[in-house]
Enzyme design. Structure first.
Site, mmCIF file in Angstrom:
data_model
loop_
_atom_site.group_PDB
_atom_site.id
_atom_site.type_symbol
_atom_site.label_atom_id
_atom_site.label_comp_id
_atom_site.label_asym_id
_atom_site.label_seq_id
_atom_site.Cartn_x
_atom_site.Cartn_y
_atom_site.Cartn_z
ATOM 1 N N LEU A 3 -4.933 41.723 23.541
ATOM 2 C CA LEU A 3 -5.500 41.131 22.336
ATOM 3 C C LEU A 3 -4.474 40.577 21.356
ATOM 4 C CD1 LEU A 3 -8.414 43.662 21.757
ATOM 5 C CD2 LEU A 3 -8.457 41.439 22.902
ATOM 6 N N HIS B 56 -10.148 35.291 31.433
ATOM 7 C CA HIS B 56 -11.123 35.219 30.346
ATOM 8 C C HIS B 56 -12.508 35.419 30.963
ATOM 9 C CE1 HIS B 56 -12.679 34.053 26.433
ATOM 10 N NE2 HIS B 56 -13.592 33.357 27.078
ATOM 11 N N ASN C 191 -8.866 45.665 35.139
ATOM 12 C CA ASN C 191 -8.233 44.543 35.852
ATOM 13 C C ASN C 191 -6.852 44.942 36.363
ATOM 14 O OD1 ASN C 191 -9.655 41.784 35.972
ATOM 15 N ND2 ASN C 191 -10.206 42.581 33.946
ATOM 16 N N LEU D 294 -1.427 38.002 20.180
ATOM 17 C CA LEU D 294 -0.948 36.659 20.493
ATOM 18 C C LEU D 294 0.478 36.777 21.044
ATOM 19 C CD1 LEU D 294 -2.001 33.772 20.285
ATOM 20 C CD2 LEU D 294 -0.817 33.581 18.092
ATOM 21 N N ILE D 295 0.759 36.081 22.122
ATOM 22 C CA ILE D 295 2.100 36.141 22.720
ATOM 23 C C ILE D 295 3.027 35.239 21.902
ATOM 24 C CG2 ILE D 295 3.433 35.787 24.846
ATOM 25 C CD1 ILE D 295 1.181 37.897 25.062
ATOM 26 N N ASP E 16 -6.850 30.608 25.093
ATOM 27 C CA ASP E 16 -7.807 30.139 26.103
ATOM 28 C C ASP E 16 -7.734 28.644 26.407
ATOM 29 O OD1 ASP E 16 -8.751 32.761 26.161
ATOM 30 O OD2 ASP E 16 -10.259 32.366 24.626
HETATM 31 C C1 GRF Z 1 -11.881 41.602 30.680
HETATM 32 O O1 GRF Z 1 -13.231 41.293 30.537
HETATM 33 C C2 GRF Z 1 -11.054 40.348 30.555
HETATM 34 O O2 GRF Z 1 -11.701 39.200 30.999
HETATM 35 C C3 GRF Z 1 -10.821 40.257 29.089
HETATM 36 O O3 GRF Z 1 -10.693 41.585 28.657
HETATM 37 C C4 GRF Z 1 -11.356 42.468 29.542
HETATM 38 C C5 GRF Z 1 -10.389 43.513 30.003
HETATM 39 O O4 GRF Z 1 -11.007 44.568 30.662
HETATM 40 N N1 GRF Z 1 -9.737 39.357 28.795
HETATM 41 P P1 GRF Z 1 -10.161 45.678 31.394
HETATM 42 O O5 GRF Z 1 -9.291 46.380 30.380
HETATM 43 O O6 GRF Z 1 -9.340 45.019 32.475
HETATM 44 O O7 GRF Z 1 -11.177 46.616 31.978
#
Ligand code: GRF
Length: 224
Positions: free
Chosen positions: A88, A107, A17, A90-91, A148
């Site tokens: 992963l 998400h 991402n 928590l902020i 979330d």
């Molecule tokens: C994605 O599926 C996102 O929705 C989730 O974690 C994953 C991250 O993937 N929160 P990447 O590291 O961006 O490939």
């Protein structure tokens, strides 16, 4: 120091991402509404850090024990907006508050279904398959102190086929994430999307459903 908005991307994993956000900003060139100014990961070997270093973007490993220094780190880099891309940790609450309306998360399911504590990564897609839903897809939302739960900005419906596995669904959802998340970040930076005083995302009327369709190669689901 320029007064342009400055984005920090927080990622624990491979950073696909992050790559999509970077590519989108590059494509926009001078018209890009925000600069990628910092990448943070809690995992020293996260692919996201390697990608950032390759682009010459500051890349910081923030170990779990130093999680409460996140706010100071963001301040040091004059960050105005934060995108959580598979982060992963928590902020810290005060950092969430400091970035109200300027911190977003992606998400990999259609919230409020399949979200909350413990619902991350492959587990989400496994739960989707176990539930037998026919539709899934990414959600981009503002970040609050609860996993979330923030106001939903945008969602992209992705079909679940009868022969799918959690792995094939995950790949299809990820593809949609890569198109949806950078778009949301750019619109947020431009101010066309904002968190309203009513706690809901505003400006989403700009959301063009024609651009965010389930797999366009699919047959009409109810035809013959
Ligand atoms: C994605 O599926 C996102 O929705 C989730 O974690 C994953 C991250 O993937 N929160 P990447 O590291 O961006 O490939």
């Amino acid at each position: 120091m320029s007064t342009r908005p400055r984005l920090a991307v927080l990622a624990s994993g491979s950073g696909s991402n992050l790559q999509a956000i970077h590519d989108d900003l590059q494509r926009r060139g001078a018209a890009s509404p925000i600069d990628l100014a910092l990448v943070v990961s809690d995992r020293v070997r996260a692919g996201a850090l390697d990608r950032a270093r390759g682009w010459g973007v500051p890349a910081v490993h923030l170990p779990r024990e130093a999680n409460d220094t996140l706010g100071a780190l963001l301040a040091t880099h004059h960050i105005t907006h934060v995108a959580l891309a598979g982060y992963l940790r928590l902020i810290p609450a005060e950092t969430v508050r400091a970035f109200t309306g300027r911190m977003v998360n992606v998400h990999p399911a259609l919230l409020p279904a399949f979200g909350g504590p413990g619902m991350y990564g492959h587990r989400v897609h496994e739960a989707v398959m176990a539930a037998g839903v026919r539709l899934t897809g990414p959600t981009v939302h503002f970040v609050t102190e609860h996993y979330d739960e923030g106001a939903i900005i945008a969602q992209w419906p992705v079909p679940v086929h009868h022969d799918d596995t959690a792995t094939t669904v995950a790949a299809r959802v990820l593809e949609a994430e890569h198109r949806l998340f950078p778009w949301c970040i750019a619109e947020l930076a431009r101010g066309t999307i904002a968190l309203g005083a009513d706690g809901r995302a505003h400006g989403v009327a700009l959301y063009d459903f024609a651009r965010f369709q389930p797999d366009p190669n699919d047959r009409h689901p109810f035809a013959g």
